[in-house]
Design an enzyme around this catalytic site. Sequence first.
Site, mmCIF file in Angstrom:
data_model
loop_
_atom_site.group_PDB
_atom_site.id
_atom_site.type_symbol
_atom_site.label_atom_id
_atom_site.label_comp_id
_atom_site.label_asym_id
_atom_site.label_seq_id
_atom_site.Cartn_x
_atom_site.Cartn_y
_atom_site.Cartn_z
ATOM 1 N N LYS A 54 4.616 40.668 -96.445
ATOM 2 C CA LYS A 54 4.438 41.989 -95.836
ATOM 3 C C LYS A 54 3.043 42.102 -95.214
ATOM 4 O O LYS A 54 2.880 42.543 -94.078
ATOM 5 C CB LYS A 54 4.648 43.109 -96.873
ATOM 6 C CG LYS A 54 6.093 43.238 -97.332
ATOM 7 C CD LYS A 54 6.995 43.965 -96.373
ATOM 8 C CE LYS A 54 7.784 43.074 -95.457
ATOM 9 N NZ LYS A 54 8.778 42.202 -95.960
ATOM 10 N N HIS B 186 -4.332 24.067 -110.007
ATOM 11 C CA HIS B 186 -3.917 22.781 -109.413
ATOM 12 C C HIS B 186 -4.307 22.705 -107.944
ATOM 13 O O HIS B 186 -3.763 21.895 -107.191
ATOM 14 C CB HIS B 186 -2.398 22.607 -109.588
ATOM 15 C CG HIS B 186 -1.970 22.683 -111.023
ATOM 16 N ND1 HIS B 186 -2.290 21.719 -111.962
ATOM 17 C CD2 HIS B 186 -1.296 23.649 -111.698
ATOM 18 C CE1 HIS B 186 -1.805 22.071 -113.148
ATOM 19 N NE2 HIS B 186 -1.210 23.239 -113.015
ATOM 20 N N GLU C 161 6.607 38.238 -101.684
ATOM 21 C CA GLU C 161 7.002 39.325 -100.781
ATOM 22 C C GLU C 161 5.785 40.139 -100.350
ATOM 23 O O GLU C 161 5.647 40.501 -99.174
ATOM 24 C CB GLU C 161 8.054 40.217 -101.436
ATOM 25 C CG GLU C 161 8.543 41.375 -100.597
ATOM 26 C CD GLU C 161 9.113 40.997 -99.239
ATOM 27 O OE1 GLU C 161 9.249 41.885 -98.397
ATOM 28 O OE2 GLU C 161 9.367 39.784 -99.002
ATOM 29 N N CYS D 128 16.552 39.489 -78.555
ATOM 30 C CA CYS D 128 16.338 40.618 -77.657
ATOM 31 C C CYS D 128 17.326 41.719 -77.980
ATOM 32 O O CYS D 128 18.205 41.562 -78.821
ATOM 33 C CB CYS D 128 16.538 40.153 -76.222
ATOM 34 S SG CYS D 128 15.609 38.674 -75.830
ATOM 35 N N TRP E 32 12.368 39.526 -76.360
ATOM 36 C CA TRP E 32 11.519 38.728 -77.238
ATOM 37 C C TRP E 32 11.564 37.330 -76.635
ATOM 38 O O TRP E 32 12.558 36.622 -76.720
ATOM 39 C CB TRP E 32 12.093 38.697 -78.656
ATOM 40 C CG TRP E 32 11.120 38.191 -79.664
ATOM 41 C CD1 TRP E 32 10.269 38.927 -80.442
ATOM 42 C CD2 TRP E 32 10.886 36.823 -80.056
ATOM 43 N NE1 TRP E 32 9.534 38.104 -81.272
ATOM 44 C CE2 TRP E 32 9.886 36.812 -81.055
ATOM 45 C CE3 TRP E 32 11.429 35.599 -79.646
ATOM 46 C CZ2 TRP E 32 9.422 35.643 -81.646
ATOM 47 C CZ3 TRP E 32 10.952 34.437 -80.232
ATOM 48 C CH2 TRP E 32 9.970 34.470 -81.218
ATOM 49 N N ASN F 123 21.012 38.106 -74.582
ATOM 50 C CA ASN F 123 20.309 37.882 -75.855
ATOM 51 C C ASN F 123 20.823 36.562 -76.424
ATOM 52 O O ASN F 123 22.021 36.402 -76.627
ATOM 53 C CB ASN F 123 20.589 39.005 -76.854
ATOM 54 C CG ASN F 123 20.050 38.652 -78.239
ATOM 55 O OD1 ASN F 123 19.070 37.926 -78.362
ATOM 56 N ND2 ASN F 123 20.744 39.110 -79.270
ATOM 57 N N GLY F 124 19.920 35.624 -76.649
ATOM 58 C CA GLY F 124 20.347 34.313 -77.157
ATOM 59 C C GLY F 124 19.618 33.208 -76.422
ATOM 60 O O GLY F 124 18.576 33.445 -75.784
ATOM 61 N N GLU G 63 2.750 39.803 -92.150
ATOM 62 C CA GLU G 63 3.606 40.231 -91.033
ATOM 63 C C GLU G 63 2.958 41.316 -90.182
ATOM 64 O O GLU G 63 2.996 41.277 -88.965
ATOM 65 C CB GLU G 63 4.901 40.826 -91.582
ATOM 66 C CG GLU G 63 6.051 39.884 -91.776
ATOM 67 C CD GLU G 63 7.304 40.668 -92.114
ATOM 68 O OE1 GLU G 63 8.108 40.902 -91.199
ATOM 69 O OE2 GLU G 63 7.456 41.065 -93.281
ATOM 70 N N ARG H 265 13.979 44.701 -81.901
ATOM 71 C CA ARG H 265 14.528 43.360 -81.701
ATOM 72 C C ARG H 265 13.661 42.527 -80.776
ATOM 73 O O ARG H 265 13.864 41.319 -80.666
ATOM 74 C CB ARG H 265 15.939 43.448 -81.124
ATOM 75 C CG ARG H 265 16.922 44.237 -81.985
ATOM 76 C CD ARG H 265 18.279 44.295 -81.316
ATOM 77 N NE ARG H 265 18.788 42.960 -81.134
ATOM 78 C CZ ARG H 265 19.440 42.284 -82.090
ATOM 79 N NH1 ARG H 265 19.617 42.835 -83.258
ATOM 80 N NH2 ARG H 265 19.866 41.061 -81.875
ATOM 81 N N LYS I 169 13.122 41.944 -85.472
ATOM 82 C CA LYS I 169 13.861 42.315 -86.676
ATOM 83 C C LYS I 169 14.917 41.292 -87.068
ATOM 84 O O LYS I 169 15.016 40.868 -88.217
ATOM 85 C CB LYS I 169 14.527 43.669 -86.457
ATOM 86 C CG LYS I 169 15.263 44.207 -87.653
ATOM 87 C CD LYS I 169 14.309 44.558 -88.748
ATOM 88 C CE LYS I 169 14.920 44.985 -90.051
ATOM 89 N NZ LYS I 169 13.972 45.040 -91.131
HETATM 90 C C1 AGP Z 1 10.908 40.473 -93.347
HETATM 91 O O1 AGP Z 1 10.084 41.579 -93.322
HETATM 92 C C2 AGP Z 1 11.136 39.866 -92.029
HETATM 93 N N1 AGP Z 1 11.629 40.793 -91.100
HETATM 94 C C3 AGP Z 1 11.921 38.581 -92.051
HETATM 95 O O2 AGP Z 1 11.265 37.667 -92.873
HETATM 96 C C4 AGP Z 1 13.368 38.735 -92.526
HETATM 97 O O3 AGP Z 1 13.408 38.982 -93.902
HETATM 98 C C5 AGP Z 1 14.120 37.439 -92.241
HETATM 99 O O4 AGP Z 1 14.101 37.219 -90.863
HETATM 100 C C6 AGP Z 1 15.550 37.489 -92.769
HETATM 101 O O5 AGP Z 1 16.265 38.489 -92.124
HETATM 102 P P1 AGP Z 1 17.736 38.870 -92.659
HETATM 103 O O6 AGP Z 1 17.594 39.447 -94.027
HETATM 104 O O7 AGP Z 1 18.224 39.871 -91.660
HETATM 105 O O8 AGP Z 1 18.541 37.610 -92.642
#
Ligand code: AGP
Length: 607
Positions: free
Chosen positions: A483, A502, A479, A2, A75, A101-102, A486, A28, A602
């Site tokens: 993307k 395979h 990657e 959060c 979140w 947050n936590g 996500e 967040r 994030k």
């Molecule tokens: C990537 O687009 C995501 N936001 C997520 O996979 C991110 O890369 C992952 O949570 C790692 O975050 P960090 O680099 O802040 O450790």
Amino acid sequence: MCGIFGCILQKNEASSTIHSGLKMLEYRGYDSVGIATIENGQLTIKKDSGKIDEVHEAHDLDDLPGRLGIGHTRWATHGAPYQVNAHPHTDCKNEIAVVHNGIIENFAELKTELEEFGHKFRSKTDTEIIAHLIEEYVKKGFIFVDAVRETVKRLDGSYAIAVIYTKEPDKIVCVRKESPLVLGIAEDGLYVASDIPAFLSKTNKSVIIEDGELIILSDLGIEIRNISNWQPVIREPETIDWEPEMAEKQGYSHFMLKEIHEQPLRLRNTLRLQDKYLELMTTFLDRAGEVFLVACGTSYHACLAASYLFSKLSFLATHPVIASEFVEQHGKSVNIDSTLLVVSQSGETADTLEAVESARLRAATVLGLTNVVGSTLTRVARVYICQQSGPEIGVAATKTFTCQLSVLAQLAVRLAKKRGKISHVEIEDIEEKLERIPDIVECTIKGQEENVKAIAKKYKGKPAFFFLGRGISSSVALEGKLKLMEISYIPSLAYPAGESKHGPISLIEPGFPVVFVCPQGDTHRSIIGNIMEMKARGASIIAIIEKGDQEIKELADDYVEVDSGLPELLTPIPFSVPLQLFAYYMALERDNDPDKPRNLAKSVTVK
Ligand code: AGP
């Protein structure tokens, strides 16, 4: 995951200030939001489920009285995103308000204990027990600050909390354990937040809070105490060289698009990092018995690419490891000769920090690559490099990925030089090529954005995608897949192209879209074979190719040309940019908000 924010101001503008601070933290978590202020000994709270703009529309988050308050954008981890579970949470008498947050791991037993004392709980959250526990200590005669101190001593888990109390309406008390918390010092007041961009429009003077510290913000200023020995902590503010507009959209419709377009500028920053830290980190890598490259998500993909760079350039074998599997996979074998190169843009990812902690307990050396000065990773690493990408607000990592790749490539070249594994001519050639990458990325964006946009439009109805690459490009394929998944929510697979036969090729049927990452180089011949086997089964081929690659142009249904002229090992940086744009425009085609993808946040600060 959060975002929390609090402020004590000279003027009665706390709620509007908290509202705009939470907007900067929305990446967040964005399933519910709330603000609490105090004026004339009265607590006023507005909170509801939904994104900040929606809740503001319904409740006017700028219209709460007072110059002191706290806020939260959520979140959900405990309790579904309903209004009753939104923060702030209060005690039985609505005198104490808490944002958190936590995760409080022992909240269930504390809740039972408090219910036996007659406390009535309104929500299903772990956080609410904090307000009631403080209330219980106040009832026992503890003053506010001491009641908070005694409360956190009872909590297991991770937390960054901010608390206000109507009986002591001139202060905000905050505590940090594992979850990020920073203070901002400005002319017009004091700020506390989960992340620096939240108060960057007010000040770039920031005080980093360490684990196990309690902070009192009041008109007297900032007081920091170590919770265990209650000793005062004096810490000078740091000046964060981030401009406020760096945390704004600057005319782009989304942070993600702005951050994709920022890459040439940020990549130039990575070529001007301090030599001494790059050299120091190279020395540690050179001396290492074994090297683990540890990270999550996009950062893990950078580690995977780095494993090819270190092997092919520096002849250093490394183990790229997904952080949440590190303890299970290597926990027992790590020792004093082990070195972890840990990559995390936020520097706060809980799975990554847990891997670090387990390795440190076994005397391993920890090196860090991050984008956030003052983050936990910077404090647990023996040496760290801050990659200077500026704040990344979009949940989908873009500029931080390409900048991680640039720094990791520089480390591999330096290690090759130190080990005399490649000739000076080759080193100069690679260094010259590295210098050209920001311009290559700039040309790729300028030259191919509209083309990628059209390809996304053409394939928007497809139910699934494959992303394939060989060698170092398999990390780019992974990657690209991440993307797309996500932010467009399209189920997708990525794997080294040689694996198709395979198993995965059984999914191919006419029109099934397969994205190939195919730069010139050692893997070019074999990737053409993989394209042919997919084409033979009617797949639609979308290829990211080197400019003028006639052979693949004739095979592909659609292609994106990157005019790089780079050796294959450096192509992941420019070749991943079209995949970032593809995911972005596909998200728009599907009416998704690229900046705030569902169910994601994030910085993943819970395990
Ligand atoms: C990537 O687009 C995501 N936001 C997520 O996979 C991110 O890369 C992952 O949570 C790692 O975050 P960090 O680099 O802040 O450790």
